[in-house]
Enzyme design. Structure first.
Site, mmCIF file in Angstrom:
data_model
loop_
_atom_site.group_PDB
_atom_site.id
_atom_site.type_symbol
_atom_site.label_atom_id
_atom_site.label_comp_id
_atom_site.label_asym_id
_atom_site.label_seq_id
_atom_site.Cartn_x
_atom_site.Cartn_y
_atom_site.Cartn_z
ATOM 1 N N ARG A 1 -8.582 -0.355 4.801
ATOM 2 C CA ARG A 1 -7.989 0.523 4.008
ATOM 3 C C ARG A 1 -6.548 -0.050 3.918
ATOM 4 O O ARG A 1 -5.781 0.436 2.778
ATOM 5 C CB ARG A 1 -7.609 1.628 5.080
ATOM 6 N N ARG B 1 0.437 14.390 13.230
ATOM 7 C CA ARG B 1 1.145 13.916 11.935
ATOM 8 C C ARG B 1 1.309 15.318 11.087
ATOM 9 O O ARG B 1 0.460 15.380 10.175
ATOM 10 C CB ARG B 1 0.479 12.873 11.207
ATOM 11 N N PRO B 2 2.181 16.089 11.699
ATOM 12 C CA PRO B 2 2.397 17.351 10.716
ATOM 13 C C PRO B 2 3.126 17.162 9.490
ATOM 14 O O PRO B 2 3.662 16.121 9.018
ATOM 15 C CB PRO B 2 3.620 18.218 11.501
ATOM 16 N N ILE B 3 3.067 18.344 8.550
ATOM 17 C CA ILE B 3 3.569 18.126 7.196
ATOM 18 C C ILE B 3 4.855 19.208 6.979
ATOM 19 O O ILE B 3 4.877 19.671 5.991
ATOM 20 C CB ILE B 3 2.585 17.980 6.141
ATOM 21 N N ASP B 4 5.196 19.734 8.323
ATOM 22 C CA ASP B 4 6.049 21.243 8.157
ATOM 23 C C ASP B 4 7.322 20.650 7.156
ATOM 24 O O ASP B 4 7.844 21.396 6.858
ATOM 25 C CB ASP B 4 6.531 21.295 9.673
ATOM 26 N N LEU B 5 7.962 19.376 7.475
ATOM 27 C CA LEU B 5 9.021 19.152 6.628
ATOM 28 C C LEU B 5 8.849 19.105 5.338
ATOM 29 O O LEU B 5 9.614 19.234 4.174
ATOM 30 C CB LEU B 5 9.856 17.760 7.040
ATOM 31 N N LYS C 1 0.837 -1.252 0.018
ATOM 32 C CA LYS C 1 -0.088 -0.103 -0.045
ATOM 33 C C LYS C 1 0.979 1.230 0.119
ATOM 34 O O LYS C 1 0.678 2.328 -0.876
ATOM 35 C CB LYS C 1 -1.011 -0.063 1.180
ATOM 36 N N ASN C 2 1.807 1.364 1.018
ATOM 37 C CA ASN C 2 2.496 2.481 1.143
ATOM 38 C C ASN C 2 3.582 2.939 -0.149
ATOM 39 O O ASN C 2 3.963 4.012 0.002
ATOM 40 C CB ASN C 2 3.491 2.500 2.438
ATOM 41 N N ASP D 1 4.665 0.303 11.891
ATOM 42 C CA ASP D 1 3.400 -0.432 11.463
ATOM 43 C C ASP D 1 3.488 -1.667 11.924
ATOM 44 O O ASP D 1 2.292 -2.441 11.654
ATOM 45 C CB ASP D 1 3.483 -0.127 10.011
ATOM 46 N N CYS E 1 -5.255 12.789 13.218
ATOM 47 C CA CYS E 1 -4.942 11.585 12.977
ATOM 48 C C CYS E 1 -5.069 10.758 14.202
ATOM 49 O O CYS E 1 -4.333 11.077 15.278
ATOM 50 C CB CYS E 1 -3.933 11.084 12.102
HETATM 51 N N1 EPU Z 1 6.787 14.193 10.834
HETATM 52 C C1 EPU Z 1 7.114 15.643 11.158
HETATM 53 N N2 EPU Z 1 6.830 16.515 10.119
HETATM 54 C C2 EPU Z 1 6.708 16.247 8.909
HETATM 55 C C3 EPU Z 1 6.317 14.852 8.705
HETATM 56 C C4 EPU Z 1 6.467 13.729 9.637
HETATM 57 O O1 EPU Z 1 7.525 15.978 12.350
HETATM 58 O O2 EPU Z 1 6.389 17.091 8.140
HETATM 59 C C5 EPU Z 1 6.993 13.180 12.081
HETATM 60 C C6 EPU Z 1 5.646 12.468 12.127
HETATM 61 O O3 EPU Z 1 4.832 13.125 13.021
HETATM 62 C C7 EPU Z 1 6.251 11.069 12.596
HETATM 63 C C8 EPU Z 1 7.459 10.871 12.011
HETATM 64 O O4 EPU Z 1 7.905 12.250 11.625
HETATM 65 O O5 EPU Z 1 6.499 11.216 14.087
HETATM 66 C C9 EPU Z 1 7.431 10.117 10.697
HETATM 67 O O6 EPU Z 1 6.385 10.305 9.904
HETATM 68 P P1 EPU Z 1 6.314 10.133 8.550
HETATM 69 O O7 EPU Z 1 6.372 11.525 7.511
HETATM 70 O O8 EPU Z 1 7.414 9.101 7.929
HETATM 71 O O9 EPU Z 1 4.941 9.447 8.165
HETATM 72 P P2 EPU Z 1 3.942 9.513 6.961
HETATM 73 O O10 EPU Z 1 5.051 9.592 5.746
HETATM 74 O O11 EPU Z 1 3.121 10.260 7.149
HETATM 75 C C10 EPU Z 1 4.335 6.645 6.167
HETATM 76 C C11 EPU Z 1 3.315 5.577 6.204
HETATM 77 C C12 EPU Z 1 2.702 5.343 7.644
HETATM 78 C C13 EPU Z 1 4.039 4.869 8.657
HETATM 79 C C14 EPU Z 1 4.839 6.288 8.636
HETATM 80 C C15 EPU Z 1 6.105 5.681 9.397
HETATM 81 C C16 EPU Z 1 2.371 6.147 4.095
HETATM 82 C C17 EPU Z 1 1.408 6.388 3.057
HETATM 83 N N3 EPU Z 1 2.264 6.027 5.608
HETATM 84 O O12 EPU Z 1 3.408 7.854 6.827
HETATM 85 O O13 EPU Z 1 1.978 4.158 7.363
HETATM 86 O O14 EPU Z 1 3.512 4.352 9.765
HETATM 87 O O15 EPU Z 1 5.377 6.319 7.293
HETATM 88 O O16 EPU Z 1 6.758 4.720 8.855
HETATM 89 O O17 EPU Z 1 3.479 5.955 3.589
HETATM 90 C C18 EPU Z 1 0.240 2.720 7.730
HETATM 91 O O18 EPU Z 1 0.617 2.056 6.764
HETATM 92 O O19 EPU Z 1 -0.498 2.293 8.788
HETATM 93 C C19 EPU Z 1 0.714 3.767 8.175
HETATM 94 C C20 EPU Z 1 0.332 4.794 9.184
#
Ligand code: EPU
Length: 425
Positions: free
Chosen positions: A402, A121-125, A22-23, A310, A116
């Site tokens: 999902r 789950r911020p997207i600041d990065l 999925k991811n 996960d 969530c």
């Molecule tokens: N984070 C920040 N700022 C950002 C982005 C992330 O601080 O801008 C933090 C998050 O809050 C978290 C950490 O960095 O603490 C890692 O988050 P990441 O961005 O890597 O997660 P994601 O990309 O939103 C993906 C998977 C998740 C999986 C995580 C970690 C997808 C679609 N989702 O999420 O999958 O848990 O990586 O490996 O690829 C799942 O499949 O059940 C699932 C939640």
């Protein structure tokens, strides 16, 4: 809404074919936005998240066709940059359209995906990285507006307080492949799903060095071609079935995924003395009955190649089957423990201290009604249902759909007794 009834005390036996990841496939579907040529993606699992994502692409103007089972053809000839709130709010992975739309159209408007249940789950990065490439970012009425007069390659450090970001890396790589100049992403996520995306982008004509490492160097191109690509097998689905085999003292064989992607789990299973045979050539893993000899464990979730968050919820159920104390510390999403209270309803002895779960194993569980809160928590509740005495009813099971293709049927094929019904029947 559906609920599921799981008959406990079963020993699983047989072979499971693991579906596409999925991811990996969600950002790959988004990669079709990078070109006006047609793209074919194979081994795409049939999932609610995939359906949402396809709908989202369609609202952006992508022509999408299901040309064979698990195979989609996509063509993004005339596309818009505005995503609808109704779809984005249902799935955080919608953020994956940001990078490709910035690369192709130099603009995107995306409703902020919102909170969530597994934690903040911020997207600041993601936004920081896009700004480094020359984007202007603003927000009004809950919508992020990103525009760029001119994009230019840059050095971007993507590490945050919890490590790198998986979808953030995917987004920035997809923006950078169409950004003039050279972009270097330091502290890039190394997850196999990111690596697989980079390989797909290479097939489109992208120039990316350092694939699989925390430093990605991307030389931007003027345009990219279509692709015909097969998604890797889902390591999290494979890990979930492996744990299901162990906790039921079963004998199961997993195929169609790369065991190297499960290194951290296989290491822990070796430490707990599980009887497992891994064949890296044929891409199979076999688990033999060994429950009685398993030893407790102490794990911490970390970015890849560390132990995957996960699989944390599913590991809680393994801990409940092993005499003694097992410890699980969550470092990616410190609040991702919604499943604990539900497992306690089945009689599990678990103490949560901060972001560490202390599991006291080998106390019998007994079936009850439990509520799924998110995707991986749902999988853990299924697993607990398989070992509890009597019947377990998992409510709000749509969370599971999902991310696991045909989960009920795959478990039934291994001997589990599972039935779905409408919530009010
Ligand atoms: N984070 C920040 N700022 C950002 C982005 C992330 O601080 O801008 C933090 C998050 O809050 C978290 C950490 O960095 O603490 C890692 O988050 P990441 O961005 O890597 O997660 P994601 O990309 O939103 C993906 C998977 C998740 C999986 C995580 C970690 C997808 C679609 N989702 O999420 O999958 O848990 O990586 O490996 O690829 C799942 O499949 O059940 C699932 C939640």
């Amino acid at each position: 809404m559906e609920k599921v009834c799981i008959q406990g005390d079963v020993q699983l036996k047989g072979t499971v074919s693991i579906s596409g990841a999925k991811n990996a496939c969600l950002p790959m579907l988004a990669a079709s936005l990078l070109t006006d040529e047609h793209c074919i993606l194979r081994n795409v699992p049939q999932l609610r998240d995939v359906n949402f994502f396809i709908q989202l692409l369609q609202t952006l103007g992508v022509h999408v066709e299901n040309i064979a089972p698990n195979t989609w053809k996509l063509q993004a000839t005339h596309i818009t940059h505005e995503a609808s709130y109704d779809l984005v709010r249902q799935m955080r992975a919608s953020v994956c359209i940001m990078g490709p739309l910035v690369g192709r159209l130099h603009k995107v408007s995306l409703p902020l995906p919102g909170g969530c249940v597994i934690g903040n789950r911020p997207i600041d990065l993601h936004l920081y990285g896009l700004q480094k490439l020359g984007c202007n970012v603003s927000m009004s009425q809950g919508i992020i507006h990103i525009t760029a007069d001119k994009l230019c390659g840059h050095s971007i450090f993507l590490g945050g307080p919890f490590g790198s970001t998986v979808t953030g890396t995917a987004n920035l790589v997809m923006a950078a492949v169409l950004t003039p100049g050279t972009t270097v992403i330091e502290s890039a996520a190394c997850e196999p799903e990111v690596t697989d995306l980079c390989r797909l982008l290479q097939q489109m004509g992208a120039e990316i060095e350092g694939i699989g490492s925390p430093r990605l160097t991307i030389h931007g191109q003027n345009q990219l071609h279509g692709f015909d690509y097969t998604v890797i097998g889902d390591r999290i689905e494979a890990g979930t079935f492996l744990i299901a085999g162990l906790i039921t003292n079963g004998h199961i064989r997993l195929e169609h995924f790369d065991p190297r992607h499960l290194g951290a789990l296989l290491h822990v299973l070796e430490e707990v003395q599980a009887d497992i045979k891994v064949d890296y050539e044929s891409h199979t893993i076999e688990a033999f009955p060994c429950l009685e000899r398993l030893k407790p464990f102490n794990i911490t979730t970390l970015p890849y190649p560390g132990f995957p968050t996960d699989l944390q919820a599913q590991m809680c159920v393994l801990g409940l089957c092993i005499p003694g104390l097992s410890l699980i510390t969550e470092r990616i999403y410190p609040q991702r423990f919604m499943h604990i209270a539900e497992l306690q309803r089945l009689g599990a002895k678990i103490i949560l201290e901060g972001s560490t779960a202390i599991l006291q194993g080998a106390h019998p569980l007994s079936g009850a009604d439990v509520m799924a809160s998110d995707l991986r928590a749902s999988a853990a509740l299924y697993l607990a249902g398989l070992i509890a005495q009597g019947e377990t009813f998992v409510h709000r099971v749509y969370h599971l759909d999902r991310g696991y293709e045909n989960f009920d049927q795959k478990l039934r094929n291994l001997g589990a007794q599972i039935q779905r019904s409408q919530e009010n029947s």
